[in-house]
Design a protein around this motif. Structure first.
Motif, PDB file in Angstrom:
ATOM      1  N   ARG A 179       0.868  -1.179  -0.022  1.00  0.00           N
ATOM      2  CA  ARG A 179       0.105  -0.056   0.036  1.00  0.00           C
ATOM      3  C   ARG A 179       0.846   1.287   0.243  1.00  0.00           C
ATOM      4  O   ARG A 179       0.219   2.302  -0.256  1.00  0.00           O
ATOM      5  N   THR A 180       2.027   1.285   0.531  1.00  0.00           N
ATOM      6  CA  THR A 180       3.029   2.380   0.336  1.00  0.00           C
ATOM      7  C   THR A 180       3.418   2.777  -0.829  1.00  0.00           C
ATOM      8  O   THR A 180       3.350   3.726  -1.363  1.00  0.00           O
ATOM      9  N   TYR A 181       4.180   1.590  -1.786  1.00  0.00           N
ATOM     10  CA  TYR A 181       4.960   2.090  -2.816  1.00  0.00           C
ATOM     11  C   TYR A 181       4.477   1.036  -3.990  1.00  0.00           C
ATOM     12  O   TYR A 181       5.077   1.070  -4.993  1.00  0.00           O
ATOM     13  N   GLY A 182       3.482   0.234  -3.681  1.00  0.00           N
ATOM     14  CA  GLY A 182       3.182  -0.784  -4.412  1.00  0.00           C
ATOM     15  C   GLY A 182       4.622  -2.009  -4.789  1.00  0.00           C
ATOM     16  O   GLY A 182       5.064  -2.063  -3.786  1.00  0.00           O
ATOM     17  N   THR A 183       4.659  -2.315  -5.890  1.00  0.00           N
ATOM     18  CA  THR A 183       6.056  -3.286  -6.045  1.00  0.00           C
ATOM     19  C   THR A 183       7.080  -2.067  -6.408  1.00  0.00           C
ATOM     20  O   THR A 183       8.154  -2.901  -6.209  1.00  0.00           O
ATOM     21  N   GLY A 184       7.248  -0.844  -6.088  1.00  0.00           N
ATOM     22  CA  GLY A 184       8.144  -0.049  -6.240  1.00  0.00           C
ATOM     23  C   GLY A 184       9.008  -0.038  -4.880  1.00  0.00           C
ATOM     24  O   GLY A 184      10.130   0.593  -5.018  1.00  0.00           O
ATOM     25  N   ASN A 185       8.759  -0.896  -3.998  1.00  0.00           N
ATOM     26  CA  ASN A 185       9.617  -0.875  -2.814  1.00  0.00           C
ATOM     27  C   ASN A 185      10.689  -2.175  -3.070  1.00  0.00           C
ATOM     28  O   ASN A 185      11.589  -2.266  -2.047  1.00  0.00           O
ATOM     29  N   LEU A 186      10.660  -2.711  -4.082  1.00  0.00           N
ATOM     30  CA  LEU A 186      11.624  -3.769  -4.281  1.00  0.00           C
ATOM     31  C   LEU A 186      12.990  -3.701  -4.640  1.00  0.00           C
ATOM     32  O   LEU A 186      13.993  -4.305  -4.563  1.00  0.00           O
ATOM     33  N   PRO A 187      13.531  -2.396  -5.510  1.00  0.00           N
ATOM     34  CA  PRO A 187      14.803  -2.306  -5.749  1.00  0.00           C
ATOM     35  C   PRO A 187      16.076  -2.603  -4.745  1.00  0.00           C
ATOM     36  O   PRO A 187      16.942  -2.977  -5.293  1.00  0.00           O
ATOM     37  N   ALA A 188      15.827  -1.895  -3.738  1.00  0.00           N
ATOM     38  CA  ALA A 188      17.082  -2.119  -2.914  1.00  0.00           C
ATOM     39  C   ALA A 188      17.342  -3.568  -2.460  1.00  0.00           C
ATOM     40  O   ALA A 188      18.517  -4.194  -2.465  1.00  0.00           O
ATOM     41  N   THR A 189      16.318  -4.167  -2.372  1.00  0.00           N
ATOM     42  CA  THR A 189      16.376  -5.472  -2.095  1.00  0.00           C
ATOM     43  C   THR A 189      17.151  -6.380  -3.017  1.00  0.00           C
ATOM     44  O   THR A 189      17.981  -7.260  -2.805  1.00  0.00           O
ATOM     45  N   ALA A 190      16.468  -5.920  -4.475  1.00  0.00           N
ATOM     46  CA  ALA A 190      16.914  -6.859  -5.569  1.00  0.00           C
ATOM     47  C   ALA A 190      18.513  -6.623  -5.848  1.00  0.00           C
ATOM     48  O   ALA A 190      19.023  -7.742  -6.080  1.00  0.00           O
ATOM     49  N   THR A 191      19.019  -5.537  -5.760  1.00  0.00           N
ATOM     50  CA  THR A 191      20.569  -5.344  -5.888  1.00  0.00           C
ATOM     51  C   THR A 191      21.153  -5.673  -4.679  1.00  0.00           C
ATOM     52  O   THR A 191      22.294  -6.256  -4.592  1.00  0.00           O
ATOM     53  N   ASN A 192      20.819  -4.918  -3.388  1.00  0.00           N
ATOM     54  CA  ASN A 192      21.922  -5.314  -2.172  1.00  0.00           C
ATOM     55  C   ASN A 192      21.706  -6.554  -1.535  1.00  0.00           C
ATOM     56  O   ASN A 192      22.567  -6.931  -0.436  1.00  0.00           O
ATOM     57  N   TYR A 193      20.706  -7.017  -1.626  1.00  0.00           N
ATOM     58  CA  TYR A 193      20.654  -8.581  -0.992  1.00  0.00           C
ATOM     59  C   TYR A 193      20.616  -9.674  -2.010  1.00  0.00           C
ATOM     60  O   TYR A 193      21.312 -10.729  -1.945  1.00  0.00           O
ATOM     61  N   GLU A 194      19.466  -9.559  -2.960  1.00  0.00           N
ATOM     62  CA  GLU A 194      19.212 -10.662  -3.790  1.00  0.00           C
ATOM     63  C   GLU A 194      20.383 -11.068  -4.943  1.00  0.00           C
ATOM     64  O   GLU A 194      20.384 -12.052  -5.480  1.00  0.00           O
ATOM     65  N   ILE A 230       4.286   6.504 -11.316  1.00  0.00           N
ATOM     66  CA  ILE A 230       5.583   6.194 -10.499  1.00  0.00           C
ATOM     67  C   ILE A 230       5.943   4.659 -10.894  1.00  0.00           C
ATOM     68  O   ILE A 230       5.060   3.892 -10.552  1.00  0.00           O
ATOM     69  N   PRO A 231       6.859   4.475 -11.613  1.00  0.00           N
ATOM     70  CA  PRO A 231       7.240   2.904 -12.100  1.00  0.00           C
ATOM     71  C   PRO A 231       7.072   2.210 -10.979  1.00  0.00           C
ATOM     72  O   PRO A 231       7.674   2.341 -10.063  1.00  0.00           O
ATOM     73  N   ASP A 232       6.493   1.134 -11.528  1.00  0.00           N
ATOM     74  CA  ASP A 232       6.467  -0.222 -10.618  1.00  0.00           C
ATOM     75  C   ASP A 232       7.912  -1.174 -10.871  1.00  0.00           C
ATOM     76  O   ASP A 232       8.772  -0.590 -11.439  1.00  0.00           O
ATOM     77  N   TRP A 233       7.861  -2.316 -10.091  1.00  0.00           N
ATOM     78  CA  TRP A 233       9.001  -2.749  -9.902  1.00  0.00           C
ATOM     79  C   TRP A 233       9.528  -3.365 -11.492  1.00  0.00           C
ATOM     80  O   TRP A 233      10.699  -3.121 -11.811  1.00  0.00           O
ATOM     81  N   GLU A 234       8.544  -3.990 -12.204  1.00  0.00           N
ATOM     82  CA  GLU A 234       9.326  -4.542 -13.644  1.00  0.00           C
ATOM     83  C   GLU A 234       9.868  -3.163 -14.289  1.00  0.00           C
ATOM     84  O   GLU A 234      10.867  -3.386 -15.322  1.00  0.00           O
ATOM     85  N   ALA A 235       9.428  -1.929 -14.283  1.00  0.00           N
ATOM     86  CA  ALA A 235       9.846  -0.896 -15.031  1.00  0.00           C
ATOM     87  C   ALA A 235      11.232  -0.643 -14.426  1.00  0.00           C
ATOM     88  O   ALA A 235      12.255  -0.052 -14.863  1.00  0.00           O
ATOM     89  N   GLN A 236      11.263  -0.553 -13.458  1.00  0.00           N
ATOM     90  CA  GLN A 236      12.419  -0.094 -12.294  1.00  0.00           C
ATOM     91  C   GLN A 236      13.584  -1.200 -12.640  1.00  0.00           C
ATOM     92  O   GLN A 236      14.632  -0.596 -13.002  1.00  0.00           O
ATOM     93  N   GLY A 237      13.378  -2.326 -12.958  1.00  0.00           N
ATOM     94  CA  GLY A 237      14.158  -3.086 -13.572  1.00  0.00           C
ATOM     95  C   GLY A 237      14.484  -3.205 -14.935  1.00  0.00           C
ATOM     96  O   GLY A 237      15.679  -3.198 -15.098  1.00  0.00           O
ATOM     97  N   ASN A 238      13.488  -3.456 -15.790  1.00  0.00           N
ATOM     98  CA  ASN A 238      13.587  -3.523 -17.280  1.00  0.00           C
ATOM     99  C   ASN A 238      13.873  -2.222 -17.935  1.00  0.00           C
ATOM    100  O   ASN A 238      14.272  -2.434 -18.974  1.00  0.00           O
ATOM    101  N   VAL A 239      13.651  -1.223 -17.473  1.00  0.00           N
ATOM    102  CA  VAL A 239      13.776   0.008 -17.935  1.00  0.00           C
ATOM    103  C   VAL A 239      15.005   0.816 -17.116  1.00  0.00           C
ATOM    104  O   VAL A 239      16.130   1.011 -17.637  1.00  0.00           O
ATOM    105  N   GLY A 240      14.863   0.863 -15.866  1.00  0.00           N
ATOM    106  CA  GLY A 240      15.836   1.586 -14.917  1.00  0.00           C
ATOM    107  C   GLY A 240      17.137   0.852 -14.883  1.00  0.00           C
ATOM    108  O   GLY A 240      18.309   1.471 -15.149  1.00  0.00           O
TER     109      GLY A 240
END
Length: 691
Positions: free
Chosen positions: A286-301, A367-377
């Protein structure tokens, strides 16, 4: 057909573009019960009408484009619509979209819209309940999806409907809450509200129609074109927009006033109260949708695709900052909204760019969601553009100030807005453009090969001007180069491999079953399992789960529910109870799980038959990127070997085949098809599997 339906309407609206005529198509109630709706019902019709045949090319007028809904739509929080058709890539297209249009389809009295044939000229279609009209769309030709929607919403009377007024109350005393008054006495809301006369004014706003449209990408037949709604919601995978364009259909407007008749309203509302209570606890979504994922995806996963998957993490943990939901909302926030018609998660946020560059300034988008954050950003690397960080790559420290990060984010939002306005999928599209960028990086193609004009510079990482120019050519140019590039990542790699007489170019096509990889990499083992992407029949889909979850997700796609709201509804047991209350048909937990297996088998059979596969294990399930075998190149796990090996892939897939009732070549066995009651599909499969 005389059966009374609850939860579903029993009707599909078939729009014949050739004849400019609309008819009602009915389906046997038993098919509804076993196929549920959405994906299952859509696939049933593709088999029934022979669209599955290899003799029906994707752009043939005989192909059927379907926008389907299910029992959940219009009443259960967290629902979507699903496009079901034969993809331009010649496999199954099952593509979901949020937004409000799904409820209007149900309220108009339909479980889906089927589009057949091809109009002589570009048209748009208006639907208000039973009234269907065809309109000249020549003035909409070439317009982006957002402008098209704005224009059509003003096309009174085709987007309005009779004012709704009901003399009787829709809710009853049993549906309303009770509490206590100031003296502690029990009191019901009905005692205050229900005894009053229903006021004689309309429900809702004036222009209530929703719009499903294509942008110039769909008109030009870009293979990964979307069907768009509300600016940024998209049936975003596998090219449904290109199929819509091939039928000369620019848009559909739809408005419904018939409501959603359910079997046990009290029980349904009780279940929905529990779902809403659960959804209020979903703070992360509810806060950022899937937009909360980038930091986890790079810094942990270590699973973040960067620069066409050459890297899966930035070395500097701060590098990802301009792509994160927190930074984007802080710097670009305009308003917060809901993704779906019921408003369950409120995870949709509008953003606006303010920038000295006139090309970027004023960009208005979600505001872009996670798939845009990943596959565009990430794939195009707007976190560390070459011109802002010369000589650096994701293995280096970033050392950027907030203004530089703001510039990175501005370019990123602008790039995503181009995908949305042109009506193109940024998952496949990000892989597509990043392939071209890596080929330029490695000097495997030249600027001249791409016909880049001097004023946009080279197609280097993070260059938004060259990116925007290439994108514009894809949706406007008739040059043979861009006609070839419209076929997506895999075919583009194939085109240049042949042109340059260099088969190694195919290695850089980061595709799964010929479609671009989503923003999750399996190499580290912290995100996706080794063979997870291969289990789903939606090529490279990232939300389909693993092993037994895959057919369960196919079932959920027939309801039609949103992946991110699924956990708030519960498992198969809870879904069975809700389906029983909605439809009046008795569902058990086993019925729900079996429906998933049935629908997944239909998906696999469709993909085998339409491609004419004689060994699916080799010709289909073996189509995955060999870059997955490379060691992890950067980030916290740099230097570690990939968890993916050829041996593991084969071993794990063999187990999956056994669990799903497939033979060693990957064909569903005859007894499996019979077990799930889909012998009608097995008749098509026998030619390739044998008896």
């Amino acid at each position: 057909m005389t059966a009374e339906f609850f939860g579903v309407t029993g009707k599909l609206l078939r729009i014949d573009m050739t004849q400019e005529k609309a008819t009602i198509v009915e389906t046997d109630p038993e098919i509804y019960k076993t196929h549920i709706g959405g994906v299952g019902l859509g696939l049933y019709w593709l088999f029934k009408e022979g669209v599955v045949s290899p003799d029906v090319p994707p752009f043939d007028p005989r192909n059927i484009l379907q926008i389907m809904v299910g029992p959940f739509n219009g009443i259960v929080p967290g629902t979507q619509s699903v496009a079901v058709t034969k993809s331009p890539y010649n496999f199954m297209c099952v593509s979901y979209s949020g937004g409000y249009a799904n409820s209007e389809i149900k309220f108009a009295g339909y479980d889906g819209i089927q589009v057949v044939g091809k109009a002589k000229d570009l048209l748009w279609v208006s639907i208000v309940d039973d009234k269907v009209e065809f309109h000249d769309a020549k003035d909409l030709k070439g317009k982006d999806s957002e402008e098209t929607e704005i224009i059509l919403k003003g096309m009174v009377p085709y987007t309005t409907s009779p004012l709704e007024y009901r003399k009787e109350r829709v809710l009853t005393k049993e549906n309303l809450p009770t509490g206590k008054d100031a003296n502690g006495n029990a009191v019901s809301m009905w005692d205050w509200w229900g005894v009053r006369a229903n006021p004689p004014y309309a429900i809702g706003e004036k222009r209530l129609a929703k719009v499903l449209s294509i942008g110039p990408g769909g008109e030009k037949g870009v293979w990964y074109a979307n069907i768009m709604t509300e600016g940024s919601h998209a049936h975003g995978r596998y090219g449904s927009g290109a199929i819509m364009g091939s039928k000369n259909l620019k848009a559909i407007t739809i408005r419904g006033t018939k409501g959603h008749k359910v079997y046990d309203k009290t029980k349904v509302l009780d279940i929905i109260k529990t779902i809403i209570a659960n959804q209020k606890l979903q703070i992360r979504w509810r806060t950022y949708g899937t937009g909360n994922l980038p930091a986890t995806a790079t810094n942990y996963e270590s699973a973040y695709g960067i620069r066409n998957w050459q890297y899966i993490a930035w070395h500097d943990p701060r590098s990802v900052k301009p792509l994160t939901g927190a930074f984007l909302e802080t710097g670009f926030w305009v308003r917060k909204d809901s993704c779906c018609s019921i408003g369950c998660q409120n995870c949709f946020v509008t953003s606006r760019v303010t920038n000295k560059d006139p090309e970027l300034d004023g960009t208005l988008n979600d505001i872009p969601d996670w798939e845009a954050q990943g596959n565009v950003g990430g794939l195009l690397d707007f976190a560390m553009p070459d011109d802002l960080f010369p000589g650096k790559d994701p293995r280096n420290a970033k050392l950027a100030d907030v203004l530089t990060d703001y510039e990175c984010a501005s370019r990123f939002i602008y790039a995503v807005s181009i995908f949305d306005r042109y009506g193109l999928d940024y998952i496949e599209g990000g892989n597509h453009i990043s392939l071209l960028m890596e080929l330029r990086q490695r000097n495997l193609i030249t600027k001249e090969d791409l016909k880049l004009p001097p004023e946009v510079g080279d197609l280097i990482w993070g260059n938004h001007k060259a990116f925007a120019w290439i994108m514009k050519q894809l949706v406007t140019s008739d040059d043979p180069l861009f006609q070839a590039l419209r076929k997506g990542t895999y075919e583009t790699a194939k085109y240049f491999a042949e042109k340059k007489n260099n088969p190694q170019i195919m290695y850089y096509s980061q595709t799964i079953k010929r479609y671009g990889q989503p923003a999750h990499d399996p190499r580290s083992g912290r995100c996706k399992k080794v063979d997870e992407y291969i289990h789903t029949e939606r090529p490279g889909a990232h939300t389909e789960g693993y092993d037994a979850v895959v057919p369960y997700r196919a079932m959920y796609g027939s309801l039609v529910g949103c992946t991110f709201a699924a956990g708030t509804i519960g498992g198969a047991k809870e879904i069975a109870a809700l389906l029983t209350a909605l439809t009046g048909w008795t569902y058990t937990e086993a019925d729900v799980n079996n429906a998933g297996e049935r629908i997944w088998c239909l998906e696999r059979t469709f993909n085998i038959v339409t491609q004419g596969l004689t060994n699916p294990a080799e010709q289909w399930d073996n189509l995955w990127p060999r870059r997955w075998l490379e060691p992890i190149p950067s980030g916290p796990l740099a230097g570690q070997p990939s968890q993916v090996t050829e041996e593991k892939m084969k071993e794990l897939l063999a187990k999956f085949y056994a669990n799903r009732g497939l033979d060693e070549k990957g064909f569903p066995k005859a007894e499996t098809m019979a077990k799930w009651g889909i012998q009608y599909a097995d008749e098509w499969l026998k030619k390739y599997r044998g008896s």
